[in-house]
Every structure is written in structure tokens, then in C-alpha cells.
Design a protein around this motif. Structure first.
Motif, short mmCIF file in Angstrom:
data_model
loop_
_atom_site.label_atom_id
_atom_site.label_comp_id
_atom_site.label_asym_id
_atom_site.label_seq_id
_atom_site.Cartn_x
_atom_site.Cartn_y
_atom_site.Cartn_z
N VAL A 1 0.78 -1.23 -0.07
CA VAL A 1 -0.02 -0.05 0.02
C VAL A 1 0.85 1.25 -0.14
N SER B 1 2.77 4.65 -1.19
CA SER B 1 2.41 5.59 -2.01
C SER B 1 2.67 5.79 -3.55
N LYS C 1 3.47 4.18 -6.44
CA LYS C 1 3.04 2.75 -7.43
C LYS C 1 4.08 2.28 -8.13
N LEU D 1 -5.45 4.78 8.00
CA LEU D 1 -5.81 4.26 6.86
C LEU D 1 -5.67 2.91 6.68
N THR E 1 -8.86 0.49 6.92
CA THR E 1 -9.75 0.70 5.95
C THR E 1 -10.25 -0.45 5.06
N PRO E 2 -11.20 -0.40 4.63
CA PRO E 2 -11.85 -1.73 3.57
C PRO E 2 -10.85 -1.50 2.38
N GLU E 3 -10.26 -0.24 1.93
CA GLU E 3 -9.68 0.10 0.78
C GLU E 3 -8.35 -0.59 0.83
N ALA E 4 -7.61 -0.33 2.06
CA ALA E 4 -6.55 -0.82 2.30
C ALA E 4 -6.54 -2.31 2.34
N ASN F 1 -8.62 -4.38 0.85
CA ASN F 1 -8.80 -4.73 -0.73
C ASN F 1 -7.53 -4.65 -1.51
N THR F 2 -6.71 -3.71 -1.31
CA THR F 2 -5.60 -3.51 -1.96
C THR F 2 -4.57 -4.72 -1.69
N GLU G 1 -5.92 -7.97 -3.24
CA GLU G 1 -5.52 -7.79 -4.75
C GLU G 1 -4.15 -8.21 -4.98
#
Length: 280
Positions: free
Chosen positions: A77, A79, A81, A123, A126-129, A131-132, A135
Motif C-alpha cells: 500500500v 504511495s 505505485k 488508513l 480501512t476496507p480500501e487498504a 482490498n489492496t 488484490e
């Protein structure tokens, strides 16, 4: 049971010096992190290849040194990329050549939004973290399967998979039979829960069932409102109870004394081995 050490905790650089250190100290297993103890192998895509991985693996095999885990830890995660993309490629390189190195599993933790600090950030939870992470490790598990290898995942309180339940949730969502767990009880502790470490240890053994590949072992003290890592036997952990739980779980377990260095290496190894032998 075998006690192992990370190659970069041995206090030497280079393949032969690491082998010599292992022989002198009675070490028969290492967690291999090539780019941290071999100056000729950089942390970059394509730095590990078929030729140099075979040289490393053959030398370790000839010396009788096992490799229960290959480390290629990175922050999924982060920043940057492009950095994440490079790290994933490095991880895949290690998966591709893992068998040459004498192993078939490559591990990583699950990262933090604090980038290179790998510390708590709201952060992370969080669900976004999550999910990353799901994936990213799904992609790695798919690649690992194509080369006949496994992926090890390790949770930590300051990371995205901050407790046993969250790491288990990620693994279930990935739903791949080549994902294994690297279990480190110290990683899950902070000022709010450290007194409950044995209960958390039990939760991990119960939750991950037979999917724990190896155990990272440390010790700690609580000072100035914070946990501080110390060498095994020098802190608050009850190793009679911890090792009894591990022995009941897997009498052939690999125990990596992660972060044990210098003058602590041999006495701490002997401490763990003596405790293990005394357990009925």
C-alpha cells in the motif's frame, strides 16, 4: 524443531562468510534474504536470476543449511505505485527461483500507509487498504502457483492485517491453497493488548489451524509506555508456555529468532533448544 536465523542477522556479508558463521554457531537453517547480506544482489527486478540463485542454493545445500523461508518483504500500500510494481516483480523473481535457493515459499508483511516507516496509520484499517492487500497477494499467489511455489503472509499491529482476524479475512478472500502464514506473536502486540499475548497466540493457532508455515520468535519488555523488542529469554514472554503450544501444534516446527544478533545468537539458540527438550 529447528531454530533458524535471518541471513542478515548473522552479522556478516557474503555467502561464504554466512556459511562459516552458521557452521561456527551450530546454525542449520536460515531465513534467506539475499539482497540484505549479498552485496552483489541488489534489491531490483532481475537481480536474482537462474544462475546466481543456483550458486546460492547449491552452497547452502552442500553446507547442510536448510532454507525454510525466503524473505522479499515489501509494502503493497506504499504511495509510490512504481515502487510497488518493482517490489512485486522482485517478489515474483524470488518465487520463480525459490527452488534453486532450496525453498518454495517467499514471504512478506502487509504494509502501511506510512510508506517506508511501516508503522500505524488509520488508513491501514480501512476496507480500501484490505482490498489492496487482497488484490496484491492474489496476484502473487496466482504467479506462485504457476511456478509451483507458495506465498507467506505475516500480520502486524501497525500494518493492514493488524490482527489475527484481519489476516485470516484476507487469506479467506484470496482463497488460494498456496498461501501460508508466518506467525509472530510479538508483531500483534501493542500497549493495549500485550498482557494478553498468550490468548492472542492461542487465537492464532486456532484460527490459522494447520496453515502456519513457521514461527518468528522474539521477546519484549514494556518500557515508557511502549513495547521494546529484546532477545528471547530476556523479556516478559513465558517460553515454557509458548514453546509447549508450538510443540503441540507442530513438533517439527521451524522457529526463526528474528532480530536476534551478535553475542545473543548462540545463547538464545541454546535457550530455545533447552526449553524445547524439557517440554513433555
Amino acid at each position: 524443531m529447528k531454530v533458524a536465523f535471518r541471513t542478515h542477522d548473522l552479522g556478516v556479508k557474503g555467502l561464504q562468510p554466512a556459511i562459516d558463521k552458521c557452521k561456527a554457531s551450530g546454525i542449520s537453517a536460515v531465513q534467506l534474504v539475499a539482497y540484505k547480506f549479498l552485496e552483489e544482489i541488489k534489491y531490483a527486478p532481475n537481480a536474482l536470476n537462474d544462475e546466481n540463485s543456483k550458486v546460492i542454493g547449491a552452497a547452502l545445500k552442500e553446507a547442510g543449511i536448510e532454507v525454510p523461508l525466503i524473505g522479499a518483504y515489501f509494502n503493497p500500500v506504499h504511495s509510490d505505485k512504481q515502487k510497488v510494481a518493482n517490489c512485486k516483480q522482485i517478489f515474483k523473481d524470488y518465487l520463480k527461483y525459490s527452488k534453486n535457493l532450496g525453498c518454495n515459499i517467499v514471504g512478506s508483511e502487509t504494509g502501511s500507509f506510512n510508506d517506508d516507516k511501516w508503522t500505524y496509520n488509520p488508513l491501514n484499517r480501512t476496507p480500501e487498504a484490505l482490498n489492496t492487500v487482497i488484490e496484491t497477494f492474489s496476484e502473487l499467489a496466482d504467479y506462485a502457483k504457476s511456478v509451483g511455489a507458495y506465498v507467506g503472509m505475516e500480520g502486524a499491529a501497525g500494518h493492514v492485517c493488524y490482527d489475527v482476524a484481519t489476516l485470516n479475512k484476507a487469506i479467506k478472500a484470496i482463497n488460494a491453497d498456496n498461501i501460508k502464514v508466518i506467525f509472530d506473536i510479538y508483531n500483534y502486540l501493542d500497549a493495549s493488548n500485550y498482557k494478553n499475548y498468550l490468548e492472542i497466540f492461542d487465537e492464532g493457532l486456532r484460527t490459522f489451524d494447520r496453515n502456519i508455515h513457521l514461527f518468528h520468535i522474539k521477546d519484549c519488555v514494556f518500557e515508557d509506555g511502549k513495547l521494546k523488542q529484546v532477545a528471547p529469554g530476556k523479556g516478559m514472554f513465558d517460553f515454557d508456555k509458548i514453546l509447549k503450544k508450538i510443540k503441540s501444534y507442530d513438533k517439527d516446527a521451524y522457529i526463526v529468532l528474528e532480530g536476534t544478533t551478535g553475542a545473543d545468537i548462540e545463547p538464545c539458540m541454546q535457550f530455545i533448544q533447552n526449553k524445547w527438550e524439557d517440554i513433555l
